[in-house]
Write a protein that holds these residues in place. Structure first.
Motif, PDB file in Angstrom:
ATOM      1  N   THR A   1       0.940  -1.304   0.043  1.00  0.00           N
ATOM      2  CA  THR A   1      -0.242  -0.074  -0.398  1.00  0.00           C
ATOM      3  C   THR A   1       1.341   1.246  -0.152  1.00  0.00           C
ATOM      4  O   THR A   1       1.907   1.400   0.950  1.00  0.00           O
ATOM      5  CB  THR A   1      -0.930  -0.355   1.653  1.00  0.00           C
ATOM      6  N   PRO A   2       0.803   1.934  -1.114  1.00  0.00           N
ATOM      7  CA  PRO A   2       1.610   3.166  -1.148  1.00  0.00           C
ATOM      8  C   PRO A   2       1.634   4.841  -0.085  1.00  0.00           C
ATOM      9  O   PRO A   2       0.647   4.302   0.366  1.00  0.00           O
ATOM     10  CB  PRO A   2       0.697   3.933  -2.142  1.00  0.00           C
ATOM     11  N   THR A   3       2.565   4.404   0.843  1.00  0.00           N
ATOM     12  CA  THR A   3       2.876   5.336   1.757  1.00  0.00           C
ATOM     13  C   THR A   3       3.031   6.941   1.263  1.00  0.00           C
ATOM     14  O   THR A   3       4.171   7.235   0.170  1.00  0.00           O
ATOM     15  CB  THR A   3       3.716   5.033   2.576  1.00  0.00           C
ATOM     16  N   PRO A   4       2.983   8.142   1.468  1.00  0.00           N
ATOM     17  CA  PRO A   4       3.706   8.854   1.652  1.00  0.00           C
ATOM     18  C   PRO A   4       5.318   8.914   1.466  1.00  0.00           C
ATOM     19  O   PRO A   4       5.936   8.357   2.277  1.00  0.00           O
ATOM     20  CB  PRO A   4       3.385  10.428   2.234  1.00  0.00           C
ATOM     21  N   TYR A   5       6.649   9.729   0.937  1.00  0.00           N
ATOM     22  CA  TYR A   5       7.298  10.401   0.891  1.00  0.00           C
ATOM     23  C   TYR A   5       8.100  11.410   0.361  1.00  0.00           C
ATOM     24  O   TYR A   5       7.028  12.152  -0.188  1.00  0.00           O
ATOM     25  CB  TYR A   5       8.276   8.889   0.357  1.00  0.00           C
ATOM     26  N   PRO A   6       9.137  11.840   0.971  1.00  0.00           N
ATOM     27  CA  PRO A   6       9.995  13.435   0.555  1.00  0.00           C
ATOM     28  C   PRO A   6      10.569  12.754  -1.065  1.00  0.00           C
ATOM     29  O   PRO A   6      11.575  11.618  -1.604  1.00  0.00           O
ATOM     30  CB  PRO A   6      11.009  13.393   0.943  1.00  0.00           C
ATOM     31  N   ILE A   7      10.805  13.591  -1.743  1.00  0.00           N
ATOM     32  CA  ILE A   7      11.811  13.568  -2.908  1.00  0.00           C
ATOM     33  C   ILE A   7      12.884  13.757  -2.864  1.00  0.00           C
ATOM     34  O   ILE A   7      12.838  14.285  -0.839  1.00  0.00           O
ATOM     35  CB  ILE A   7      11.501  14.604  -4.385  1.00  0.00           C
ATOM     36  N   PRO A   8      14.986  13.197  -3.018  1.00  0.00           N
ATOM     37  CA  PRO A   8      15.046  13.173  -2.503  1.00  0.00           C
ATOM     38  C   PRO A   8      15.798  15.554  -2.563  1.00  0.00           C
ATOM     39  O   PRO A   8      15.427  15.716  -2.847  1.00  0.00           O
ATOM     40  CB  PRO A   8      16.317  12.631  -3.623  1.00  0.00           C
ATOM     41  N   HIS A   9      15.654  15.134  -1.236  1.00  0.00           N
ATOM     42  CA  HIS A   9      15.947  17.311  -0.617  1.00  0.00           C
ATOM     43  C   HIS A   9      16.875  17.081   0.044  1.00  0.00           C
ATOM     44  O   HIS A   9      17.234  18.333   0.840  1.00  0.00           O
ATOM     45  CB  HIS A   9      14.509  17.492  -0.027  1.00  0.00           C
ATOM     46  N   ASP A  10      17.828  16.157  -0.642  1.00  0.00           N
ATOM     47  CA  ASP A  10      19.068  16.944   0.175  1.00  0.00           C
ATOM     48  C   ASP A  10      20.126  17.763  -0.468  1.00  0.00           C
ATOM     49  O   ASP A  10      21.677  18.219   0.094  1.00  0.00           O
ATOM     50  CB  ASP A  10      19.935  14.828   0.565  1.00  0.00           C
ATOM     51  N   GLY A  11      20.033  17.814  -1.541  1.00  0.00           N
ATOM     52  CA  GLY A  11      20.629  18.949  -2.183  1.00  0.00           C
ATOM     53  C   GLY A  11      20.240  20.852  -2.851  1.00  0.00           C
ATOM     54  O   GLY A  11      19.322  21.176  -1.868  1.00  0.00           O
ATOM     55  N   PRO A  12      20.623  21.244  -3.781  1.00  0.00           N
ATOM     56  CA  PRO A  12      20.251  22.865  -3.676  1.00  0.00           C
ATOM     57  C   PRO A  12      18.931  22.368  -3.742  1.00  0.00           C
ATOM     58  O   PRO A  12      17.977  23.429  -3.437  1.00  0.00           O
ATOM     59  CB  PRO A  12      20.708  22.768  -5.078  1.00  0.00           C
TER      60      PRO A  12
END
Ligand code: BEZ
Ligand code: FE
Length: 295
Positions: A193-204
């Motif tokens: 079952t899909p759950t929310p997640y962040p896009i990679p946000h360790d960069g600019p």
């Protein structure tokens, strides 16, 4: 253009735009010429509109430079930038024109991997990925309503920790796979079952989102890519009805037609394929309609 500049200033700025645009006059490729000329007009219009300062332009160059530095074969910061500015979705909209009741396309994302494991219809893509099991079923048909047998369906999704397999550093392959529709155009599989997640946000791009007060979160979704001879390849997702992030997906990927009911099933309730299930699970139906190739 601001109305506070003098006629002489206006003349100097406009003359430069035209001179730069004319520098493409001898370009032999008409499409490249159109792209470059239009780009110059739009970029100059932006610079003039906001009265860009030299310090701001230098910051922008620093931003692009750090996007370049963080980009490698596993991390593509420029695609992320295109995604969070809505450019990816706009390009998809233009290149996947509405065709009858064909299923809508949405953003591809950076986590598709070639050569995913093949599973049979009714098989399981999870391969140990964390998350609540989810039964996914549906049909693939063409725009005239005829079932498409043998359509290739690629599926991939993040686990319950919000990570795709390729984001774990142990080389695992999980929560992705491909299967082919049966003679009646039907498919089904177990995923999670899909759950929310962040896009990679360790960069600019992550820093930019923070600076402007935007969240890096994506609405919960399951990716599909569906292809069949004579049909336009469809890249899409399905989203979870009721998800709080549907209106705030950071890459603008949500379309109402792609929001589906993931029906929660109580622990112990019978499964479609007779599989014994201790805990809760969910099920979703997604019927896919392909547009003809070349449309
Ligand atoms: C994704 O859904 O996998 C995704 C899409 C755009 C940017 C980052 C991730
Ligand atoms: Fe995704």
């Amino acid at each position: 253009m601001t109305d506070t500049v003098s006629a002489e200033q206006e003349h100097r700025e406009a003359e430069l735009v035209e001179r730069v645009a004319r520098s493409f006059d001898n370009c032999a490729d008409p499409r490249l010429k159109q792209l470059m000329t239009s780009l110059v007009h739009h970029l100059h219009a932006f610079v003039r509109d906001v009265r860009l300062t030299e310090r701001e332009w230098s910051k922008a160059i620093e931003f692009l430079t750090s996007a370049g530095h963080i980009t490698d074969d596993k991390h593509q910061e420029f695609i992320l930038l295109s995604d969070v500015l809505g450019i990816s979705m706009q390009t998809i909209a233009i290149n996947n024109e509405a065709y009858g009741n064909a299923t809508e396309a949405t953003v591809f994302g950076p986590f598709f991997v070639e050569d995913s494991p093949e599973i049979p219809v009714g098989g399981d893509i999870s391969a140990g990925a964390s998350g609540e099991p989810c039964w996914v079923e549906g049909t693939v048909s063409d725009s005239k309503g005829q079932p498409v047998a043998g359509a290739r369906i690629e599926v991939w999704e993040a686990d319950a920790d919000g990570l795709y397999d390729v984001q774990h550093d142990d080389g695992r392959t999980a929560a992705r796979g491909h299967l082919f529709t049966d003679a009646e155009g039907r498919y089904s599989f177990w995923g999670i079952t899909p759950t929310p997640y962040p896009i990679p946000h360790d960069g600019p791009v992550g820093k930019m989102l923070e600076a402007v007060g935007r969240s890096p979160m994506r609405a919960s979704h399951l990716h599909f890519m569906v292809s069949a001879p004579g049909q336009r390849t469809l890249v899409t997702h399905i989203f979870v009805q009721g998800d709080q992030l549907l209106g705030a997906d950071t890459v603008f990927g949500v379309k109402p037609s792609l929001v589906k009911e993931f029906e929660r099933q109580l622990p112990g309730s019978p499964t479609p394929d007779g599989r014994a299930m201790d805990g809760a699970w969910s099920r979703v139906a997604f019927d896919i309609v392909l547009a003809p190739a070349g449309t």
